[in-house]
Design a protein around this motif. Structure first.
Motif, mmCIF file in Angstrom:
data_model
loop_
_atom_site.group_PDB
_atom_site.id
_atom_site.type_symbol
_atom_site.label_atom_id
_atom_site.label_comp_id
_atom_site.label_asym_id
_atom_site.label_seq_id
_atom_site.Cartn_x
_atom_site.Cartn_y
_atom_site.Cartn_z
ATOM 1 N N TYR A 118 0.825 -1.209 0.000
ATOM 2 C CA TYR A 118 0.000 0.000 0.000
ATOM 3 C C TYR A 118 0.859 1.259 0.000
ATOM 4 N N ALA A 119 1.915 1.271 0.808
ATOM 5 C CA ALA A 119 2.782 2.448 0.904
ATOM 6 C C ALA A 119 3.410 2.774 -0.449
ATOM 7 N N SER A 120 3.879 1.743 -1.151
ATOM 8 C CA SER A 120 4.494 1.953 -2.470
ATOM 9 C C SER A 120 3.472 2.436 -3.486
ATOM 10 N N TRP A 121 2.284 1.839 -3.458
ATOM 11 C CA TRP A 121 1.252 2.181 -4.438
ATOM 12 C C TRP A 121 0.668 3.561 -4.180
ATOM 13 N N LYS A 122 0.533 3.917 -2.914
ATOM 14 C CA LYS A 122 0.032 5.246 -2.581
ATOM 15 C C LYS A 122 1.010 6.315 -3.084
ATOM 16 N N GLU A 123 2.296 6.041 -2.911
ATOM 17 C CA GLU A 123 3.320 6.982 -3.357
ATOM 18 C C GLU A 123 3.238 7.213 -4.874
ATOM 19 N N LYS A 124 2.818 6.194 -5.603
ATOM 20 C CA LYS A 124 2.681 6.304 -7.057
ATOM 21 C C LYS A 124 1.346 6.936 -7.468
ATOM 22 N N GLY A 125 0.485 7.165 -6.495
ATOM 23 C CA GLY A 125 -0.808 7.770 -6.802
ATOM 24 C C GLY A 125 -1.859 6.788 -7.286
ATOM 25 N N TYR A 126 -1.649 5.487 -7.058
ATOM 26 C CA TYR A 126 -2.617 4.485 -7.495
ATOM 27 C C TYR A 126 -3.882 4.560 -6.635
ATOM 28 N N GLU A 127 -4.986 4.197 -7.245
ATOM 29 C CA GLU A 127 -6.265 4.128 -6.533
ATOM 30 C C GLU A 127 -6.471 2.701 -6.050
ATOM 31 N N MET A 128 -6.765 2.529 -4.762
ATOM 32 C CA MET A 128 -6.950 1.188 -4.197
ATOM 33 C C MET A 128 -8.347 1.019 -3.616
ATOM 34 N N ALA A 139 7.979 -11.064 4.525
ATOM 35 C CA ALA A 139 9.211 -10.371 4.134
ATOM 36 C C ALA A 139 9.253 -10.054 2.646
ATOM 37 N N SER A 140 8.372 -10.653 1.883
ATOM 38 C CA SER A 140 8.342 -10.473 0.434
ATOM 39 C C SER A 140 7.338 -9.413 -0.014
ATOM 40 N N ALA A 141 6.528 -8.897 0.909
ATOM 41 C CA ALA A 141 5.414 -8.026 0.531
ATOM 42 C C ALA A 141 5.872 -6.720 -0.109
ATOM 43 N N SER A 142 6.907 -6.117 0.433
ATOM 44 C CA SER A 142 7.381 -4.846 -0.108
ATOM 45 C C SER A 142 7.936 -5.026 -1.520
ATOM 46 N N ALA A 143 8.762 -6.050 -1.707
ATOM 47 C CA ALA A 143 9.334 -6.322 -3.027
ATOM 48 C C ALA A 143 8.247 -6.675 -4.036
ATOM 49 N N LEU A 144 7.217 -7.381 -3.590
ATOM 50 C CA LEU A 144 6.107 -7.710 -4.475
ATOM 51 C C LEU A 144 5.389 -6.438 -4.917
ATOM 52 N N GLY A 145 5.168 -5.525 -3.983
ATOM 53 C CA GLY A 145 4.522 -4.266 -4.329
ATOM 54 C C GLY A 145 5.284 -3.523 -5.408
ATOM 55 N N LYS A 146 6.604 -3.519 -5.306
ATOM 56 C CA LYS A 146 7.442 -2.838 -6.297
ATOM 57 C C LYS A 146 7.455 -3.575 -7.634
ATOM 58 N N ALA A 147 7.374 -4.898 -7.595
ATOM 59 C CA ALA A 147 7.305 -5.676 -8.840
ATOM 60 C C ALA A 147 6.025 -5.354 -9.602
ATOM 61 N N ILE A 148 4.948 -5.153 -8.879
ATOM 62 C CA ILE A 148 3.684 -4.789 -9.517
ATOM 63 C C ILE A 148 3.769 -3.392 -10.129
ATOM 64 N N ILE A 149 4.438 -2.474 -9.430
ATOM 65 C CA ILE A 149 4.663 -1.139 -10.001
ATOM 66 C C ILE A 149 5.428 -1.245 -11.314
ATOM 67 N N ASP A 150 6.455 -2.066 -11.328
ATOM 68 C CA ASP A 150 7.259 -2.234 -12.556
ATOM 69 C C ASP A 150 6.379 -2.682 -13.726
ATOM 70 N N LEU A 151 5.474 -3.624 -13.465
ATOM 71 C CA LEU A 151 4.593 -4.106 -14.528
ATOM 72 C C LEU A 151 3.581 -3.042 -14.933
ATOM 73 N N LEU A 152 2.998 -2.360 -13.959
ATOM 74 C CA LEU A 152 1.963 -1.367 -14.256
ATOM 75 C C LEU A 152 2.532 -0.183 -15.039
ATOM 76 N N GLU A 153 3.749 0.183 -14.735
ATOM 77 C CA GLU A 153 4.323 1.345 -15.411
ATOM 78 C C GLU A 153 4.690 1.036 -16.867
ATOM 79 N N LYS A 154 4.728 -0.252 -17.215
ATOM 80 C CA LYS A 154 5.000 -0.643 -18.604
ATOM 81 C C LYS A 154 3.721 -0.706 -19.436
ATOM 82 N N LYS A 155 2.558 -0.683 -18.758
ATOM 83 C CA LYS A 155 1.286 -0.858 -19.474
ATOM 84 C C LYS A 155 0.972 0.377 -20.320
#
Length: 245
Positions: free
Chosen positions: A48-58, A229-245
């Protein structure tokens, strides 16, 4: 086209509604009441912290809708975690509950960019066979969206079937809470199934690292994490995919 590309990304963030753990053999012998469960705080707060920083709607989803209880142990264990503190203040009430809606109550739900299933022991009882959530996840994936889950959350992926009848995870490389980790926390005997075993049975290629180590797999548009322990890295991996869309 520029306006479309700048559109705000939207994520469905799914948590458990389930709270009642069955007693372990040890608890039965000692006549102890099992502690409550629910969804696991850092597995929501860190992405959530990573996605909020990117301005995503949750949009927060749970199988029953309404107030979804956070696992009390996760609240206590992560009381000093900055992201968890912020999430608690911004999103939860004073009873450690998160306001949610049912997935059927969300308009244009399959047009979201991603669906993410957080973990916590509760999901083992109310994610796998939730037909409404499974249907939306399949539609979202086939519309080009991302399906993601962490820790016990990949329980939600087990029964998702695509329009060709194949399991979503068939042939995908995934991870989740491992059988070794379940044994380590002494919960194997009371779980209705094991995440690792079930994913493998559906044709997934399952990876694991040492217990409690960070492990994230990105396989096409299925993104999974092994444990908290993987949650933060997973959040960033999703950002990487979303920013390519």
């Amino acid at each position: 086209m520029a306006e479309a590309s700048a559109a705000k990304k939207r994520i469905l963030l799914v948590v458990s509604s389930y709270t009642d753990m069955p007693p372990t053999e040890e608890e039965k012998k000692e006549n102890k009441t099992p502690g409550k469960t629910g969804w696991y705080l850092p597995e929501v707060a860190h992405p959530y912290a990573s996605w909020k920083e990117k301005g995503y709607e949750m949009t927060f989803i749970s199988p029953k809708g309404g107030l979804a209880d956070c696992d009390p142990d996760s609240v206590a264990n992560y009381a000093k975690d900055e992201a968890c503190q912020t999430f608690t203040k911004e999103c939860m009430n004073d009873k450690s509950q998160l306001p949610t809606v049912k997935i059927s109550e969300v308009a244009d739900v399959a047009k979201y960019d991603a669906i993410f299933y957080a973990g916590g022991n509760g999901v083992m009882w109310d994610f796998k066979d939730n037909e409404a959530q499974n249907k939306v996840a399949a539609e979202l994936y086939e519309n080009g969206g991302i399906v993601a889950a962490v820790c016990h959350g990949p329980a939600a992926l087990i029964e998702i079937k695509l329009s060709d009848g194949k399991a979503l995870v068939d042939g995908k490389t995934v991870t989740g809470f491992t059988n070794d980790e379940e044994n380590a926390v002494k919960k194997t005997s009371i779980m209705p199934f094991l995440v690792e075993t079930e994913l493998i049975s559906k044709g997934a290629k399952f990876t694991r690292v040492k217990n409690w180590g960070c492990n994230v797999e990105v396989s096409e548009r299925v993104v999974t994490g092994q444990n908290p322990a993987s949650a933060s890295a997973l959040g960033k991996a999703i950002i990487d995919l979303l920013e390519k869309k």
